[in-house]
Design a protein around this motif. Structure first.
Motif, PDB file in Angstrom:
ATOM      1  N   LYS A  31      32.237  38.972   1.641  1.00  0.00           N
ATOM      2  CA  LYS A  31      30.809  39.305   1.548  1.00  0.00           C
ATOM      3  C   LYS A  31      30.338  39.251   0.096  1.00  0.00           C
ATOM      4  N   PRO A  35      23.858  40.787  -1.642  1.00  0.00           N
ATOM      5  CA  PRO A  35      23.368  39.920  -0.559  1.00  0.00           C
ATOM      6  C   PRO A  35      21.863  39.680  -0.621  1.00  0.00           C
ATOM      7  N   ALA A  37      20.477  38.129   2.118  1.00  0.00           N
ATOM      8  CA  ALA A  37      20.130  38.055   3.537  1.00  0.00           C
ATOM      9  C   ALA A  37      21.024  39.055   4.273  1.00  0.00           C
ATOM     10  N   LYS A  38      20.657  39.358   5.529  1.00  0.00           N
ATOM     11  CA  LYS A  38      21.455  40.333   6.297  1.00  0.00           C
ATOM     12  C   LYS A  38      22.910  39.907   6.360  1.00  0.00           C
ATOM     13  N   VAL A  39      23.129  38.620   6.518  1.00  0.00           N
ATOM     14  CA  VAL A  39      24.486  38.068   6.434  1.00  0.00           C
ATOM     15  C   VAL A  39      24.544  37.179   5.197  1.00  0.00           C
ATOM     16  N   HIS A  40      25.420  37.511   4.284  1.00  0.00           N
ATOM     17  CA  HIS A  40      25.594  36.685   3.070  1.00  0.00           C
ATOM     18  C   HIS A  40      27.086  36.702   2.722  1.00  0.00           C
ATOM     19  N   TYR A  85      21.335  29.288  10.346  1.00  0.00           N
ATOM     20  CA  TYR A  85      21.854  29.796   9.065  1.00  0.00           C
ATOM     21  C   TYR A  85      21.650  28.728   8.004  1.00  0.00           C
ATOM     22  N   GLY A 109      21.515  35.802   9.841  1.00  0.00           N
ATOM     23  CA  GLY A 109      21.206  37.130  10.376  1.00  0.00           C
ATOM     24  C   GLY A 109      19.730  37.440  10.349  1.00  0.00           C
ATOM     25  N   GLN A 110      18.947  36.549   9.801  1.00  0.00           N
ATOM     26  CA  GLN A 110      17.490  36.687   9.703  1.00  0.00           C
ATOM     27  C   GLN A 110      16.945  35.316   9.308  1.00  0.00           C
TER      28      GLN A 110
END
Ligand code: 5GP
Length: 116
Positions: A31, A35, A37-40, A85, A109-110
């Protein structure tokens, strides 16, 4: 010239901790500490490659394709394949690369509002 003391080299050697998402003998996905973004998640080969070009020059087509296949396995593991993504590699000065060890950013994630 590869800097053996860059942050990601230290992460690979376990000198700096990280939140691992996937690891094997060749690659590490972890990770991002900051971050956007919500997922980075960042993906790196463990071999010494400064940037994207260096990674391509120094590796066989098999190693290169394995890295990107593993990138997609991680994308599936993160549960973001269906909704979409971004996969980005900043390379060199004009690419805005800060850490001189080749890496890809996986963002999702967004809705990721980074435009080119
Ligand atoms: P670049 O601009 O080189 O493509 O991106 C480097 C990325 O590494 C940045 O998104 C930054 O937040 C991340 N980063 C820098 N230092 C650390 C660290 O010590 N740990 C983790 N997990 N990420 C880091």
């Amino acid at each position: 010239m590869y800097d053996e003391n860059n942050i990601f080299a230290k992460i690979i050697r376990g000198e700096i901790p990280c939140e691992k998402v996937y690891e094997d003998d060749e690659v590490l996905f972890f990770k991002d500490i900051n971050p956007i973004a919500k997922v980075h998640v960042l993906g790196i080969p463990k071999s010494q490659c400064v940037d994207f070009s260096d990674f391509i020059y120094k590796n066989t087509p098999t190693t290169i394709s394995e890295f990107f296949n593993k990138t997609h396995l991680v994308i599936e593991k993160l549960g973001i394949a269906k909704d979409g993504y971004k996969v980005i590699s900043n390379s060199g000065t004009n690419g805005g690369q800060e850490v001189p060890h080749f890496h890809i950013h996986i963002l999702g994630g967004q809705k990721v509002n980074l435009s080119i």
